[in-house]
Every structure is written in C-alpha cells, then in structure tokens.
Design a protein around this motif. Structure first.
Motif, PDB file in Angstrom:
ATOM      1  N   LEU A   3       0.858  -1.167   0.000  1.00 45.72           N
ATOM      2  CA  LEU A   3       0.000   0.000   0.000  1.00 45.72           C
ATOM      3  C   LEU A   3       0.902   1.227   0.000  1.00 45.72           C
ATOM      4  O   LEU A   3       1.992   1.198   0.586  1.00 45.72           O
ATOM      5  CB  LEU A   3      -0.891  -0.014   1.242  1.00 45.72           C
ATOM      6  N   ASN A   4       0.494   2.276  -0.650  1.00 48.72           N
ATOM      7  CA  ASN A   4       1.289   3.495  -0.774  1.00 48.72           C
ATOM      8  C   ASN A   4       0.504   4.693  -0.266  1.00 48.72           C
ATOM      9  O   ASN A   4      -0.690   4.614  -0.018  1.00 48.72           O
ATOM     10  CB  ASN A   4       1.641   3.738  -2.253  1.00 48.72           C
ATOM     11  N   LEU A   5       1.198   5.818  -0.159  1.00 45.36           N
ATOM     12  CA  LEU A   5       0.581   7.103   0.134  1.00 45.36           C
ATOM     13  C   LEU A   5       0.818   8.021  -1.056  1.00 45.36           C
ATOM     14  O   LEU A   5       1.799   7.859  -1.785  1.00 45.36           O
ATOM     15  CB  LEU A   5       1.198   7.751   1.378  1.00 45.36           C
ATOM     16  N   ILE A   6      -0.049   9.001  -1.230  1.00 50.72           N
ATOM     17  CA  ILE A   6       0.119  10.020  -2.255  1.00 50.72           C
ATOM     18  C   ILE A   6      -0.106  11.370  -1.591  1.00 50.72           C
ATOM     19  O   ILE A   6      -0.974  11.505  -0.730  1.00 50.72           O
ATOM     20  CB  ILE A   6      -0.838   9.786  -3.451  1.00 50.72           C
ATOM     21  N   LYS A   7       0.732  12.349  -1.956  1.00 48.16           N
ATOM     22  CA  LYS A   7       0.675  13.661  -1.311  1.00 48.16           C
ATOM     23  C   LYS A   7       1.135  14.727  -2.286  1.00 48.16           C
ATOM     24  O   LYS A   7       1.968  14.479  -3.143  1.00 48.16           O
ATOM     25  CB  LYS A   7       1.593  13.656  -0.084  1.00 48.16           C
ATOM     26  N   LEU A   8       0.569  15.934  -2.153  1.00 46.83           N
ATOM     27  CA  LEU A   8       1.030  17.064  -2.953  1.00 46.83           C
ATOM     28  C   LEU A   8       2.405  17.498  -2.454  1.00 46.83           C
ATOM     29  O   LEU A   8       2.644  17.561  -1.253  1.00 46.83           O
ATOM     30  CB  LEU A   8       0.074  18.245  -2.844  1.00 46.83           C
ATOM     31  N   CYS A   9       3.272  17.813  -3.374  1.00 49.63           N
ATOM     32  CA  CYS A   9       4.617  18.292  -3.044  1.00 49.63           C
ATOM     33  C   CYS A   9       4.591  19.814  -3.149  1.00 49.63           C
ATOM     34  O   CYS A   9       5.004  20.391  -4.155  1.00 49.63           O
ATOM     35  CB  CYS A   9       5.636  17.676  -3.993  1.00 49.63           C
ATOM     36  N   VAL A  10       4.091  20.450  -2.102  1.00 52.38           N
ATOM     37  CA  VAL A  10       3.880  21.893  -2.101  1.00 52.38           C
ATOM     38  C   VAL A  10       5.229  22.614  -2.093  1.00 52.38           C
ATOM     39  O   VAL A  10       6.128  22.277  -1.327  1.00 52.38           O
ATOM     40  CB  VAL A  10       3.036  22.311  -0.879  1.00 52.38           C
ATOM     41  N   GLY A  11       5.354  23.595  -2.976  1.00 51.52           N
ATOM     42  CA  GLY A  11       6.563  24.405  -3.028  1.00 51.52           C
ATOM     43  C   GLY A  11       7.594  23.931  -4.022  1.00 51.52           C
ATOM     44  O   GLY A  11       8.582  24.623  -4.257  1.00 51.52           O
ATOM     45  N   CYS A  12       7.398  22.765  -4.610  1.00 48.36           N
ATOM     46  CA  CYS A  12       8.339  22.255  -5.610  1.00 48.36           C
ATOM     47  C   CYS A  12       7.725  22.399  -6.996  1.00 48.36           C
ATOM     48  O   CYS A  12       6.566  22.047  -7.201  1.00 48.36           O
ATOM     49  CB  CYS A  12       8.664  20.787  -5.359  1.00 48.36           C
ATOM     50  N   ASP A  13       8.513  22.884  -7.922  1.00 48.38           N
ATOM     51  CA  ASP A  13       8.066  23.011  -9.307  1.00 48.38           C
ATOM     52  C   ASP A  13       8.504  21.840 -10.170  1.00 48.38           C
ATOM     53  O   ASP A  13       8.045  21.702 -11.301  1.00 48.38           O
ATOM     54  CB  ASP A  13       8.606  24.307  -9.921  1.00 48.38           C
ATOM     55  N   SER A  14       9.415  21.004  -9.645  1.00 51.37           N
ATOM     56  CA  SER A  14       9.931  19.887 -10.433  1.00 51.37           C
ATOM     57  C   SER A  14      10.533  18.844  -9.499  1.00 51.37           C
ATOM     58  O   SER A  14      10.771  19.115  -8.310  1.00 51.37           O
ATOM     59  CB  SER A  14      10.999  20.384 -11.417  1.00 51.37           C
ATOM     60  N   VAL A  15      10.817  17.685 -10.057  1.00 53.87           N
ATOM     61  CA  VAL A  15      11.487  16.636  -9.287  1.00 53.87           C
ATOM     62  C   VAL A  15      12.871  17.125  -8.868  1.00 53.87           C
ATOM     63  O   VAL A  15      13.328  16.854  -7.757  1.00 53.87           O
ATOM     64  CB  VAL A  15      11.585  15.330 -10.111  1.00 53.87           C
ATOM     65  N   GLU A  16      13.503  17.894  -9.739  1.00 57.89           N
ATOM     66  CA  GLU A  16      14.826  18.432  -9.414  1.00 57.89           C
ATOM     67  C   GLU A  16      14.761  19.338  -8.184  1.00 57.89           C
ATOM     68  O   GLU A  16      15.659  19.293  -7.331  1.00 57.89           O
ATOM     69  CB  GLU A  16      15.398  19.201 -10.616  1.00 57.89           C
ATOM     70  N   ASP A  17      13.704  20.143  -8.074  1.00 57.31           N
ATOM     71  CA  ASP A  17      13.517  20.979  -6.880  1.00 57.31           C
ATOM     72  C   ASP A  17      13.427  20.111  -5.629  1.00 57.31           C
ATOM     73  O   ASP A  17      14.028  20.425  -4.597  1.00 57.31           O
ATOM     74  CB  ASP A  17      12.238  21.815  -6.976  1.00 57.31           C
ATOM     75  N   LEU A  18      12.658  19.034  -5.705  1.00 56.73           N
ATOM     76  CA  LEU A  18      12.508  18.128  -4.570  1.00 56.73           C
ATOM     77  C   LEU A  18      13.853  17.519  -4.200  1.00 56.73           C
ATOM     78  O   LEU A  18      14.229  17.480  -3.023  1.00 56.73           O
ATOM     79  CB  LEU A  18      11.487  17.030  -4.888  1.00 56.73           C
ATOM     80  N   GLU A  19      14.607  17.065  -5.183  1.00 57.78           N
ATOM     81  CA  GLU A  19      15.919  16.464  -4.916  1.00 57.78           C
ATOM     82  C   GLU A  19      16.869  17.465  -4.265  1.00 57.78           C
ATOM     83  O   GLU A  19      17.604  17.123  -3.330  1.00 57.78           O
ATOM     84  CB  GLU A  19      16.519  15.913  -6.206  1.00 57.78           C
ATOM     85  N   GLU A  20      16.843  18.712  -4.733  1.00 56.93           N
ATOM     86  CA  GLU A  20      17.694  19.753  -4.141  1.00 56.93           C
ATOM     87  C   GLU A  20      17.285  20.035  -2.706  1.00 56.93           C
ATOM     88  O   GLU A  20      18.141  20.214  -1.829  1.00 56.93           O
ATOM     89  CB  GLU A  20      17.621  21.036  -4.967  1.00 56.93           C
ATOM     90  N   TRP A  21      15.971  20.087  -2.434  1.00 64.71           N
ATOM     91  CA  TRP A  21      15.485  20.336  -1.091  1.00 64.71           C
ATOM     92  C   TRP A  21      15.916  19.207  -0.151  1.00 64.71           C
ATOM     93  O   TRP A  21      16.364  19.463   0.970  1.00 64.71           O
ATOM     94  CB  TRP A  21      13.959  20.481  -1.091  1.00 64.71           C
ATOM     95  N   ILE A  22      15.801  17.965  -0.598  1.00 65.90           N
ATOM     96  CA  ILE A  22      16.204  16.813   0.220  1.00 65.90           C
ATOM     97  C   ILE A  22      17.689  16.908   0.545  1.00 65.90           C
ATOM     98  O   ILE A  22      18.106  16.752   1.699  1.00 65.90           O
ATOM     99  CB  ILE A  22      15.870  15.485  -0.493  1.00 65.90           C
ATOM    100  N   SER A  23      18.503  17.181  -0.458  1.00 72.34           N
ATOM    101  CA  SER A  23      19.945  17.297  -0.264  1.00 72.34           C
ATOM    102  C   SER A  23      20.282  18.412   0.725  1.00 72.34           C
ATOM    103  O   SER A  23      21.117  18.244   1.623  1.00 72.34           O
ATOM    104  CB  SER A  23      20.625  17.552  -1.609  1.00 72.34           C
ATOM    105  N   PHE A  24      19.617  19.559   0.593  1.00 71.66           N
ATOM    106  CA  PHE A  24      19.831  20.695   1.491  1.00 71.66           C
ATOM    107  C   PHE A  24      19.502  20.316   2.930  1.00 71.66           C
ATOM    108  O   PHE A  24      20.267  20.585   3.851  1.00 71.66           O
ATOM    109  CB  PHE A  24      18.973  21.882   1.027  1.00 71.66           C
ATOM    110  N   ARG A  25      18.334  19.692   3.138  1.00 69.79           N
ATOM    111  CA  ARG A  25      17.910  19.315   4.495  1.00 69.79           C
ATOM    112  C   ARG A  25      18.835  18.264   5.115  1.00 69.79           C
ATOM    113  O   ARG A  25      19.137  18.330   6.307  1.00 69.79           O
ATOM    114  CB  ARG A  25      16.469  18.798   4.489  1.00 69.79           C
TER     115      ARG A  25
END
Length: 145
Positions: A3-25
């Motif tokens: 079973l999975n979850l699905i969620k809006l990725c608020v504040g990210c415009d792209s997968v690259e944005d998400l990857e950069e945010w993860i790396s930063f954190r």
C-alpha cells in the motif's frame, strides 16, 4: 501488494527541486549533528502502517502530476510542543521517477493502492527523466506523457 501514500509536493516546481530540497535538508542535519535522515511531517498518522511499511512508497504530486516516489522506511507518531499529535514519515532520500499521472489537488495525504500507482520509469524510458521539466510539463499537458 504494498500500500502506498500520495501527497502534494507543495513548493516544488519539479522533481529536481525536490531532490535539491532533500539534499539541502540532509546537509543541514549533518552540520547540526542530528541523525541524517529524510522525513516528512504530517498531522495524521496512517492507520494502515504495517501495509505501508511492507514495500510502500510516498508518491509525490508535482504541478498536477504524480512524478516520483520515495520508499517509506518508518512511521513515527509523536506529539509536538503544542500538544498536537503528528507523524514523521521516514523516507529513503533516493527519489525514483515515475510515469506522469494527472491528479487534482487535495489536502493531506491519501492511500494509493499498488495497482493504481504509476510505474517507475524503466531503463528503456530513462531518457524521459533527462528531459527538461518544462518540456515534460508541456508534453503532459498535451496528453503525450
């Protein structure tokens, strides 16, 4: 089946944005001497945790499309400083790109059955991940992705 979850990725415009945010954190936690792990805090704790942790992922909706996922590693309920129950969804920091799947906006997270989840981008279609985000969005808007 997981079973999975699905969620809006608020504040990210792209997968690259998400990857950069993860790396930063992760870098911030490393510098602060905190455990180097990636998690997302939510208000509600999933009641079907055992099913989610049996190979489930958190699928991210970015700009109206499911575009990627991260494997769920742990679910940690806690109470914050204001006495509000919350939950940390501990995630593998590796972002796995998926086929794009249109989704309307919603609040919070939802359960996502394995049969309804988009497929991972396979080796034969890995070039899609290299395509600029704007071009991928335009192709998705035309129904070509």
């Amino acid at each position: 089946m997981a079973l999975n979850l699905i969620k809006l990725c608020v504040g990210c415009d792209s997968v690259e944005d998400l990857e950069e945010w993860i790396s930063f954190r992760l870098d911030e936690r490393r510098r602060a001497g905190e455990p180097v792990e990636q998690y997302h805090t939510t208000r509600m704790t999933p009641t079907r945790g055992a099913e989610l942790l049996d190979g489930g992922s958190l699928y991210w909706v970015i700009k109206g499309n499911v575009q990627c996922r991260q494997q769920l590693l742990e679910i940690r309920p806690f109470v914050d400083e204001q006495g509000i129950s919350r939950c940390k969804l501990v995630l593998d920091p590796k972002v796995i790109r998926t086929d794009w799947q249109p989704r309307r906006a919603f609040q919070g997270w939802r359960y996502l059955k394995a049969e309804d989840a988009p497929a991972d981008l396979g080796a034969g279609r890995a070039g899609l991940a290299e395509m600029p985000a704007k071009l991928r969005q335009e192709l998705a808007d035309l129904g070509l992705l």
